[in-house]
Structure formats: structure tokens, C-alpha cells
Design an enzyme around this catalytic site. Structure first.
Site, PDB file in Angstrom:
ATOM      1  N   LYS A 273       0.840  -1.202   0.000  1.00  0.00           N
ATOM      2  CA  LYS A 273       0.000   0.000   0.000  1.00  0.00           C
ATOM      3  C   LYS A 273       0.876   1.254   0.000  1.00  0.00           C
ATOM      4  O   LYS A 273       0.617   2.207  -0.749  1.00  0.00           O
ATOM      5  CB  LYS A 273      -0.940  -0.012   1.220  1.00  0.00           C
ATOM      6  CG  LYS A 273      -2.023  -1.064   1.102  1.00  0.00           C
ATOM      7  CD  LYS A 273      -2.805  -1.279   2.390  1.00  0.00           C
ATOM      8  CE  LYS A 273      -3.755  -2.478   2.221  1.00  0.00           C
ATOM      9  NZ  LYS A 273      -4.491  -2.829   3.446  1.00  0.00           N
TER      10      LYS A 273
ATOM     11  N   GLN B 280      -4.336  -1.637   9.703  1.00  0.00           N
ATOM     12  CA  GLN B 280      -4.244  -2.952   9.074  1.00  0.00           C
ATOM     13  C   GLN B 280      -4.775  -4.033  10.017  1.00  0.00           C
ATOM     14  O   GLN B 280      -4.355  -4.112  11.173  1.00  0.00           O
ATOM     15  CB  GLN B 280      -2.775  -3.237   8.685  1.00  0.00           C
ATOM     16  CG  GLN B 280      -2.575  -4.533   7.930  1.00  0.00           C
ATOM     17  CD  GLN B 280      -3.245  -4.540   6.554  1.00  0.00           C
ATOM     18  OE1 GLN B 280      -3.175  -3.586   5.802  1.00  0.00           O
ATOM     19  NE2 GLN B 280      -3.894  -5.648   6.226  1.00  0.00           N
TER      20      GLN B 280
ATOM     21  N   ASP C 191     -10.753   2.761   4.147  1.00  0.00           N
ATOM     22  CA  ASP C 191     -10.992   1.325   3.978  1.00  0.00           C
ATOM     23  C   ASP C 191     -12.482   1.047   3.839  1.00  0.00           C
ATOM     24  O   ASP C 191     -12.879  -0.052   3.437  1.00  0.00           O
ATOM     25  CB  ASP C 191     -10.462   0.545   5.194  1.00  0.00           C
ATOM     26  CG  ASP C 191      -9.178  -0.207   4.886  1.00  0.00           C
ATOM     27  OD1 ASP C 191      -8.884  -0.412   3.690  1.00  0.00           O
ATOM     28  OD2 ASP C 191      -8.482  -0.596   5.840  1.00  0.00           O
TER      29      ASP C 191
END
Ligand code: NAD
Length: 295
Positions: A53, A97, A120
């Protein structure tokens, strides 16, 4: 004829488009989009995902910040970092994460993220907005799948779609997106899961199948009809002593059996996976432009 949906190439094309937009922002002295990622602990797969990412941010010219904390980080400490990022005007969007170490409540952390920065798309505020057809950050993997269907001009409207798996990050949101009154969308969707009876009767009449159950090669050739469109989300490590790393990545679809019957199919790897990161970049760009919640 079977057409391969090349997620890797499509993801690169979208990254080039984003990079052009970042160049324009820079030329106009605008604010460069800035994504932050928090990684707690030493989970090997998570480290790979986060590195990917951050590297993708660099490729398109975004600013990125990686906050690494060790496994002993407390829930309070993590909540404090989330709060700092919520209040930092420099950061447009951020992700935590998952999975987190067991002593940290993931739900509590997700709820603490300001929905305006939740790139997200995991916060219930964004999920609810998505379900109601309001502008929202869409969860990365389903967003990537919708992009694939759109860019490959795959007809979705009025089609019979069958989604296998009902997770909060893939199965359930993609079933909502496919059935929404939108383009692409307007499909008739069946959401199948571990308690579904006679699953084959559903898959056999499907025009489009999204497989997201986490069982290697679950969908076999005799379970699909001719001309079906296959989106294989599964990423499963299967032991293989002949492979360099001792394992091979397999999807949830038996590629060799299903591909000959499919009109379109995504490979694993190189299908849905690369599109997931691209979605995160698109959401971060939207965050910096204030597309969803305003500036
Ligand atoms: P999950 O593991 O949380 O849930 C699996 C789902 O499959 C459940 O809803 C369950 O009801 C259903 N299921 C299990 N057995 C079944 C059966 N026999 N018949 C019908 N349904 C059954 O799912 P997830 O987190 O969405 O992950 C699914 C797969 O997708 C995994 O392989 C994961 O690694 C992969 N994944 C890939 C990406 C990507 O970027 N490509 C992103 C997320 C997940």
C-alpha cells in the site's frame, strides 16, 4: 471464448490515471493526497500488504506515513494514535491494518476512526451510506470488483448474480453493490453461505459468480453454466513442494475446469488482488478532494 480479466494491468492503468491527477494537483499548488497506515504487530501477510500500500502511494505521487507499533501496544495507545490521525489536517485518510493482536478490540478501533478519513470503508457509517446508495468510501475489494466489471463493459443490469460467502469485507458489501440501483448494478443477487442448501442449484443458473469463501478450488466446472462471468476473490496458500516458496496461491475457483465454460474470468494471482490497493488509492484521492463529506 474465454476472456481473462487482467486485474494487474487494469490496476496499473488506474494508477497511471491517479498519477496524472496528482500531477495536476501539484501544478496547481494543491494539497497532495496523504494516506497513513497503522501496522501493529509482526503478522507476515499484514507486513506485505502494508508495504504494498505504501509503495503504491509512492508510485502515484501520494504522501504516505507508516506508523509501526509492536505487538505489546495497548488498546488505549492505539486509540490515541487513531484520535491523533482523526485530528491531523495533513492526513486525508488512514487505515488500521487488520488483523490486530488479540488483546485489541478491532470493532472498537474501527468505530473510533472518523468516517471522513475511513478510506478502507469499514466504518458502519460508510457501510450504511453505501447500502442506502449515498456517496461513501466503498470497501476496497468490492470497489475493485465493481471497477473491473465496469471497465470490461460486463453487463450487470438484470443479470442473475450469485455471491459465495457473506463476510463484512467482501461477500455482503459486493452483494449490496451489485443489487444497488446504479451503474454497474441493478442485478438480481443471491448471497450464498455455509448454511445455503443445494448451492449448486444457485451457481448453475448464475450469469455472474463472485467467489469469496476462502476454500481453494471450491467452484468446479460442473457447478457453472456456459458463458458465466467469474470473479474469484479467494487467495489461498496450498502446500506444494515443487514451488519455490513451498506453496502456491489458489483461488476459490477451479480455474482449469471453470475457465473453458466462462465468458470472463479473473486469474489468481493477478485478478482481484491488485485492484484492492487501487481502490484504497481512489478512496484517498476522494478524501483529499472532499468528494464524499466535503472539505
Ligand atoms: P471469510 O473467511 O470471513 O468468510 C468466508 C465465508 O464463506 C463465510 O461467510 C461463510 O459462510 C462462507 N462459506 C464457508 N464455507 C462455505 C461453503 N461450503 N459454502 C458456501 N459458503 C461458505 O471470507 P473473506 O474474508 O471474505 O475471505 C474469502 C477469501 O477471499 C479468502 O480466501 C481471502 O483470503 C480472500 N480475500 C481476498 C481479497 C483480495 O484482495 N483479493 C480480499 C479479502 C479476502
Amino acid at each position: 471464448m474465454t476472456n481473462l480479466i487482467d486485474g494487474k494491468t487494469l490496476a496499473n492503468t488506474i494508477k497511471e490515471e491517479i498519477a496524472l491527477e496528482v500531477n495536476e494537483i501539484r501544478e496547481n499548488d494543491g494539497k497532495i493526497p496523504h494516506l497513513a497506515a497503522i501496522l501493529v504487530g509482526e503478522d507476515a501477510a499484514s507486513q506485505v500488504y502494508v508495504r504494498n500500500k505504501v509503495r503504491s502511494c509512492e508510485q502515484v505521487g501520494f504522501e504516505s506515513t507508516l506508523i509501526r507499533k509492536d505487538t505489546s501496544t495497548t488498546e488505549e495507545e492505539l486509540l490515541a494514535i487513531v484520535e491523533d490521525l482523526n485530528n491531523d489536517p495533513e492526513i486525508d485518510g488512514f487505515i488500521v491494518q487488520l488483523p490486530l493482536p488479540k488483546h485489541i478490540n478491532e470493532e472498537k478501533i474501527t468505530l473510533a476512526i472518523d468516517p471522513k478519513k475511513d478510506v478502507d470503508g469499514f466504518h458502519p457509517a460508510n457501510f450504511g451510506r453505501m447500502a442506502q446508495g449515498l456517496p461513501a468510501y466503498l470497501p476496497a475489494t468490492p470497489f475493485g470488483i465493481m471497477q473491473m466489471l465496469d471497465r470490461y463493459n460486463i453487463e450487470v443490469e438484470g443479470k442473475e448474480c450469485v455471491v459465495l460467502g457473506r463476510s463484512n469485507i467482501v461477500g455482503t458489501p459486493i452483494s449490496i453493490l451489485l443489487s444497488r440501483k446504479a451503474q454497474p448494478g441493478n442485478a438480481t443477487v443471491s448471497l450464498c453461505h455455509s448454511r445455503t442448501q443445494d448451492l449448486k442449484s444457485h451457481t448453475l443458473r448464475a450469469d455472474i459468480i463472485v467467489a469469496a469463501l476462502g476454500i481453494p478450488e471450491f467452484l468446479r466446472g460442473d457447478m457453472v453454466k456456459e458463458g458465466v462471468v467469474i470473479i474469484d476473490v479467494g487467495i489461498n496458500r496450498v502446500d506444494d513442494s515443487t514451488a519455490k516458496r513451498g506453496y502456491r496461491l489458489k483461488g476459490d475457483v477451479h480455474f482449469e475446469e471453470v475457465a473453458p465454460k466462462a465468458s470472463f474470468i479473473t486469474p489468481v494471482p493477478g485478478g482481484v488482488g491488485p485492484m484492492t490497493v487501487t481502490s484504497l488509492l481512489m478512496n484517498t484521492l476522494k478524501a483529499s478532494r472532499g468528494d464524499i463529506y466535503g472539505k
